[in-house]
Design a protein around this motif. Structure first.
Motif, PDB file in Angstrom:
ATOM      1  N   PRO A   1    -126.725   1.885  -0.988  1.00 39.87           N
ATOM      2  CA  PRO A   1    -125.863   2.957  -0.491  1.00 39.87           C
ATOM      3  C   PRO A   1    -124.763   3.311  -1.446  1.00 39.87           C
ATOM      4  N   HIS A   2    -124.707   2.626  -2.575  1.00 41.50           N
ATOM      5  CA  HIS A   2    -123.545   2.788  -3.436  1.00 41.50           C
ATOM      6  C   HIS A   2    -123.903   3.261  -4.823  1.00 41.50           C
TER       7      HIS A   2
ATOM      8  N   LEU B   1    -110.737  17.200  -9.002  1.00 37.70           N
ATOM      9  CA  LEU B   1    -110.077  17.439  -7.722  1.00 37.70           C
ATOM     10  C   LEU B   1    -110.590  16.476  -6.654  1.00 37.70           C
ATOM     11  N   THR B   2    -111.918  16.343  -6.537  1.00 41.94           N
ATOM     12  CA  THR B   2    -112.475  15.434  -5.538  1.00 41.94           C
ATOM     13  C   THR B   2    -112.132  13.986  -5.862  1.00 41.94           C
ATOM     14  N   HIS B   3    -112.038  13.675  -7.141  1.00 40.83           N
ATOM     15  CA  HIS B   3    -111.668  12.316  -7.547  1.00 40.83           C
ATOM     16  C   HIS B   3    -110.269  11.968  -7.029  1.00 40.83           C
ATOM     17  N   ARG B   4    -109.359  12.935  -7.117  1.00 42.01           N
ATOM     18  CA  ARG B   4    -107.977  12.678  -6.671  1.00 42.01           C
ATOM     19  C   ARG B   4    -107.893  12.616  -5.137  1.00 42.01           C
ATOM     20  N   LEU B   5    -108.764  13.342  -4.439  1.00 39.39           N
ATOM     21  CA  LEU B   5    -108.685  13.381  -2.995  1.00 39.39           C
ATOM     22  C   LEU B   5    -109.418  12.233  -2.322  1.00 39.39           C
ATOM     23  N   THR B   6    -110.276  11.512  -3.065  1.00 42.93           N
ATOM     24  CA  THR B   6    -111.009  10.386  -2.483  1.00 42.93           C
ATOM     25  C   THR B   6    -110.152   9.148  -2.562  1.00 42.93           C
ATOM     26  N   PRO B   7    -109.822   8.496  -1.440  1.00 44.21           N
ATOM     27  CA  PRO B   7    -108.843   7.418  -1.438  1.00 44.21           C
ATOM     28  C   PRO B   7    -109.199   6.244  -2.324  1.00 44.21           C
ATOM     29  N   HIS B   8    -110.494   5.877  -2.422  1.00 41.94           N
ATOM     30  CA  HIS B   8    -110.843   4.673  -3.145  1.00 41.94           C
ATOM     31  C   HIS B   8    -111.208   4.930  -4.597  1.00 41.94           C
TER      32      HIS B   8
ATOM     33  N   ALA C   1    -119.687  -0.892   1.863  1.00 36.95           N
ATOM     34  CA  ALA C   1    -119.952  -1.155   0.446  1.00 36.95           C
ATOM     35  C   ALA C   1    -118.794  -0.689  -0.426  1.00 36.95           C
ATOM     36  N   VAL C   2    -118.234   0.471  -0.089  1.00 38.03           N
ATOM     37  CA  VAL C   2    -117.089   0.990  -0.848  1.00 38.03           C
ATOM     38  C   VAL C   2    -115.885   0.055  -0.715  1.00 38.03           C
ATOM     39  N   GLU C   3    -115.622  -0.388   0.491  1.00 37.71           N
ATOM     40  CA  GLU C   3    -114.502  -1.307   0.699  1.00 37.71           C
ATOM     41  C   GLU C   3    -114.721  -2.619  -0.055  1.00 37.71           C
ATOM     42  N   ALA C   4    -115.963  -3.091  -0.082  1.00 35.10           N
ATOM     43  CA  ALA C   4    -116.277  -4.331  -0.791  1.00 35.10           C
ATOM     44  C   ALA C   4    -116.046  -4.167  -2.292  1.00 35.10           C
ATOM     45  N   GLU C   5    -116.493  -3.043  -2.844  1.00 38.52           N
ATOM     46  CA  GLU C   5    -116.287  -2.814  -4.283  1.00 38.52           C
ATOM     47  C   GLU C   5    -114.801  -2.711  -4.603  1.00 38.52           C
ATOM     48  N   HIS C   6    -114.092  -1.991  -3.754  1.00 32.59           N
ATOM     49  CA  HIS C   6    -112.659  -1.816  -3.976  1.00 32.59           C
ATOM     50  C   HIS C   6    -111.953  -3.166  -3.976  1.00 32.59           C
ATOM     51  N   ALA C   7    -112.322  -4.040  -3.048  1.00 31.51           N
ATOM     52  CA  ALA C   7    -111.710  -5.372  -2.975  1.00 31.51           C
ATOM     53  C   ALA C   7    -112.023  -6.175  -4.231  1.00 31.51           C
TER      54      ALA C   7
END
Length: 344
Positions: A4-5, A23-30, A302-308
């Motif tokens: 999924p990632h 623009l989308t890069h700046r608006l995506t929180p992670h 998966a996004v939260e896991a990568e961010h951590a």
């Protein structure tokens, strides 16, 4: 479930596609973490290059001073030390090329980039240390069989001190920067500089023995220094070999696993792999999530896991996270279809 990632910005291989991407890069929180990690990686390469050129200048100056004394005194021992210092200064060239190559963008042929050029440079440095050990041993044996007088002993001693001071300063500088940016090749190059500092001390002690009328002092100390160089060679070769074999500190794996287990929605951690690409780390992870979770929810986990992971593991620049559904009693393992592809 398929990965999924796979298309997440943290992969870090695709350059910005334009204003809409930024623009989308700046608006995506992670997504801010990827840019920060890339900037950090570029800065680490710049620090490595700076360490190399400063070291080259210091060792080059020491070699020039020693060469002038060799011309005046005819000291063969100091000549050998001058050759060692010159060779050590020149090891900055392959490593500098490796750092420059490592900053190039990945291509369709070199999909992980050119970071492994540092490991190849590390091999060259290890071979240079080995050649220095052979040359030091051969010179010591030759001096032992055919002792020769040393003239202008005070000048030779001063030049030896200059060589030791220059090499030791360069060694500490390279090793410190190499460890901070995770470059095994730069650490090995620092260890090489330290071996040449030992050689300078051998010249100093040999000159002292010559001043006291003991001609065998120089070759005997030279043999002892050869043994010390061999020990340093062993450590440098082991470090470079481990990097070539994708070895990482098990403590990093434990830390990554602990962080992943603490991510909300993660039921378990399956496969977890870390590998060095130059002085940067990459991770591949298989997580177990709720089998009833939607694809969107699994992707969010998966996004939260990568961010951590990016926050917790030093020098990690990218992680590829795959989500597996938690097994249900009686359900066949979906990975069975891949079993015949596993290496035997």
């Amino acid at each position: 479930m398929s990965d999924p990632h796979r298309h997440h910005p943290h992969d870090g291989h695709r350059p910005p596609a334009g204003r809409w991407h930024r623009l989308t890069h700046r608006l995506t929180p992670h997504s801010h973490e990827s840019a920060a990690k890339v900037d950090s990686a570029l800065e680490s390469s710049a620090r490595g290059l700076r360490a190399l050129w400063v070291s080259l200048a210091v060792l080059g100056a020491a070699a020039l001073v020693q060469a002038a004394v060799v011309a005046a005194s005819g000291s063969v021992a100091l000549l050998g030390d001058t050759v060692h210092n010159t060779a050590d200064a020149l090891t900055a060239v392959p490593l500098g090329i490796a750092f420059v190559l490592g900053r190039r963008a990945a291509t369709r042929r070199f999909t992980y980039g050119y970071g492994r050029a540092e490991d190849l440079a590390g091999v060259v440095i290890v071979l240079t240390i080995a050649a220095s050990a052979v040359l030091a041993g051969w010179t010591a044996v030759d001096r032992l069989l055919d002792p020769r007088p040393v003239s202008h002993v005070p000048a030779v001693a001063a030049a030896a001190l200059a060589g030791f001071a220059g090499n030791e300063w360069v060694a500490r500088y390279r090793i410190r920067v190499g460890r901070e940016i995770g470059s095994a090749a730069l650490v090995a190059d620092g260890l090489h500089a330290r071996t040449d500092g030992y050689t300078s001390l051998a010249v100093l002690l040999g000159a002292g023995g010559a001043a006291l009328g003991w001609r065998l002092a120089d070759p005997l100390v030279g043999l002892a220094i050869t043994a010390a160089i061999a020990l340093v060679l062993r450590d440098a070769a082991r470090e470079v070999f481990r990097r070539l074999m994708d070895a990482v500190d098990p403590a990093l794996v434990d830390r990554a696993e602990q962080v992943l287990r603490e991510v909300p929605g993660v039921r378990g951690v399956g496969e977890l792999r870390l590998r060095w690409v130059g002085h940067r780390l990459r991770a591949e992870v298989a997580l177990v999530v709720d089998g009833e979770a939607t694809v969107r929810r699994a992707h969010g986990i998966a996004v939260e896991a990568e961010h951590a992971l990016l926050h917790a593991v030093p020098r990690l620049t990218a992680a590829l996270v795959h989500a597996d559904p938690a097994p249900v009693p009686g359900e066949a393992d979906p990975h069975l279809a891949l079993a015949h592809h596993a290496p035997g």
